[in-house]
Design an enzyme around this catalytic site. Sequence first.
Site, PDB file in Angstrom:
ATOM      1  N   SER A   1       0.708  -1.245  -0.102  1.00 55.37           N
ATOM      2  CA  SER A   1      -0.266   0.165   0.007  1.00 55.37           C
ATOM      3  C   SER A   1       1.155   0.724   0.059  1.00 55.37           C
ATOM      4  O   SER A   1       0.402   2.040  -0.400  1.00 55.37           O
ATOM      5  CB  SER A   1      -0.512   0.530   1.572  1.00 55.37           C
TER       6      SER A   1
ATOM      7  N   LYS B   1       0.554   3.562  -2.849  1.00 56.25           N
ATOM      8  CA  LYS B   1      -0.576   4.358  -3.681  1.00 56.25           C
ATOM      9  C   LYS B   1      -0.398   5.621  -2.996  1.00 56.25           C
ATOM     10  O   LYS B   1      -0.623   6.565  -4.032  1.00 56.25           O
ATOM     11  CB  LYS B   1      -1.846   3.956  -1.920  1.00 56.25           C
TER      12      LYS B   1
ATOM     13  N   TYR C   1      -3.805  -2.762 -10.173  1.00 57.53           N
ATOM     14  CA  TYR C   1      -3.830  -2.502  -8.657  1.00 57.53           C
ATOM     15  C   TYR C   1      -2.536  -3.496  -8.089  1.00 57.53           C
ATOM     16  O   TYR C   1      -2.038  -2.789  -7.610  1.00 57.53           O
ATOM     17  CB  TYR C   1      -4.930  -1.694  -8.002  1.00 57.53           C
TER      18      TYR C   1
ATOM     19  N   TYR D   1      -5.195   3.829   8.150  1.00 56.38           N
ATOM     20  CA  TYR D   1      -6.354   3.063   8.139  1.00 56.38           C
ATOM     21  C   TYR D   1      -6.927   3.066  10.165  1.00 56.38           C
ATOM     22  O   TYR D   1      -6.384   4.275   9.710  1.00 56.38           O
ATOM     23  CB  TYR D   1      -5.892   1.676   8.006  1.00 56.38           C
TER      24      TYR D   1
ATOM     25  N   VAL E   1       1.678  -3.986   3.870  1.00 48.87           N
ATOM     26  CA  VAL E   1       1.160  -5.191   4.391  1.00 48.87           C
ATOM     27  C   VAL E   1       2.316  -5.813   4.023  1.00 48.87           C
ATOM     28  O   VAL E   1       2.841  -7.062   4.595  1.00 48.87           O
ATOM     29  CB  VAL E   1       0.161  -5.828   4.115  1.00 48.87           C
TER      30      VAL E   1
HETATM   31  O1  DON Z   1      -5.339  -5.048  -1.940  1.00 42.76           O
HETATM   32  C1  DON Z   1      -4.556  -5.120  -0.834  1.00 42.76           C
HETATM   33  O2  DON Z   1      -4.929  -6.012   0.357  1.00 42.76           O
HETATM   34  C2  DON Z   1      -2.121  -5.220  -1.158  1.00 42.76           C
HETATM   35  N1  DON Z   1      -1.865  -5.378  -1.745  1.00 42.76           N
HETATM   36  C3  DON Z   1      -1.931  -3.762  -0.038  1.00 42.76           C
HETATM   37  C4  DON Z   1      -3.313  -3.644   1.322  1.00 42.76           C
HETATM   38  C5  DON Z   1      -2.167  -3.110   2.508  1.00 42.76           C
HETATM   39  O3  DON Z   1      -0.419  -2.970   1.816  1.00 42.76           O
HETATM   40  C6  DON Z   1      -2.787  -2.660   3.574  1.00 42.76           C
HETATM   41  N2  DON Z   1      -1.885  -2.098   4.370  1.00 42.76           N
HETATM   42  N3  DON Z   1      -1.611  -2.356   5.662  1.00 42.76           N
END
Ligand code: DON
Length: 314
Positions: A64, A67, A191, A243, A261
Amino acid sequence: MPSLAIIIQEIAQEMAQAPDRGRVADYIPALAQVSAGHFGMAVVLADGTTHLAGDADVPFSIQSISKVFSLTLALGMVGDALWRRVGKEPSGSAFNSIMQLESEHGIPRNPFINAGAIVVCDHLLGHYEPREIIGELLRFVRSLVGEDTISIDAVVARGEQETGFRNIALANYMRGFGNIHHPVERVLGVYFHQCALAMSCRQLALAGRYLMAGGRNLATGRSVISPQRARRINALMLTCGHYDGSGEFAFRTGLPGKSGVGGGILAIVPGRASVAVWSPGLNEHGNSQLGTLALERLVQKTNWSVFEPAASRL
Ligand code: DON
């Protein structure tokens, strides 16, 4: 106050011995294979001085954190029109929550929750083919770092494509409200590839310099975005970057920060430093447990919180 070099080594030593390292993400197959034992930290100062500790040169999946870069590109392309299709408010919910989309008519709260980042990808697709926009994103990040070795991990991207059921649900739900204009599989293709960018802490800290330096790319001296846009992205990182853990992160570090993540966090000390940490074990909000602690320690030892009087900062 000890030197920054000593402070960073002390933090790395403490994190190397930390017993409770959090839980590695396992819903993306390739991420589940990563050892929770890793810890890396990189601090790049405004004068270009770089301090590294631990696994600072080991590439990891930035997830993420990407982003931030796709938002920057989209603002450069469509400007404030973006804010008609995605909000600027904290969601107070998990990064992949679908809850608010019904009552808010398919408009995601901010560009850092998955739903918001998917709308940003849809915007970017307005100008390019999926393959072109992925290439554009890679060129952009490479130009920020000044290195052509940065790549997208195809195994991670494919693994997410095969298990991305929640993101597929989010994209289809927003399409139902007319807030996704392109075929869902094309939007999610962009994405999933952006999330699969592989970078080291050193590269990530270098990439974040433009947010530290009022929108300027310190490697080229050229402006990446306006100072106002850099301020606004930093503000969104502070209020939404973690978040439903954004309040706690601001409380503990007082820094704009964006988590992923894969266990990475990019944090910005405006005018002073761009900082990247990596520790794969996550807390209950999906943010790096030891990455957050390391940044909290850094701020305690340097007074780098944006809420600290400038005069008392290292
Ligand atoms: O879409 C997802 O769930 C992961 N590619 C990215 C989520 C993420 O990194 C949340 N961050 N803490």
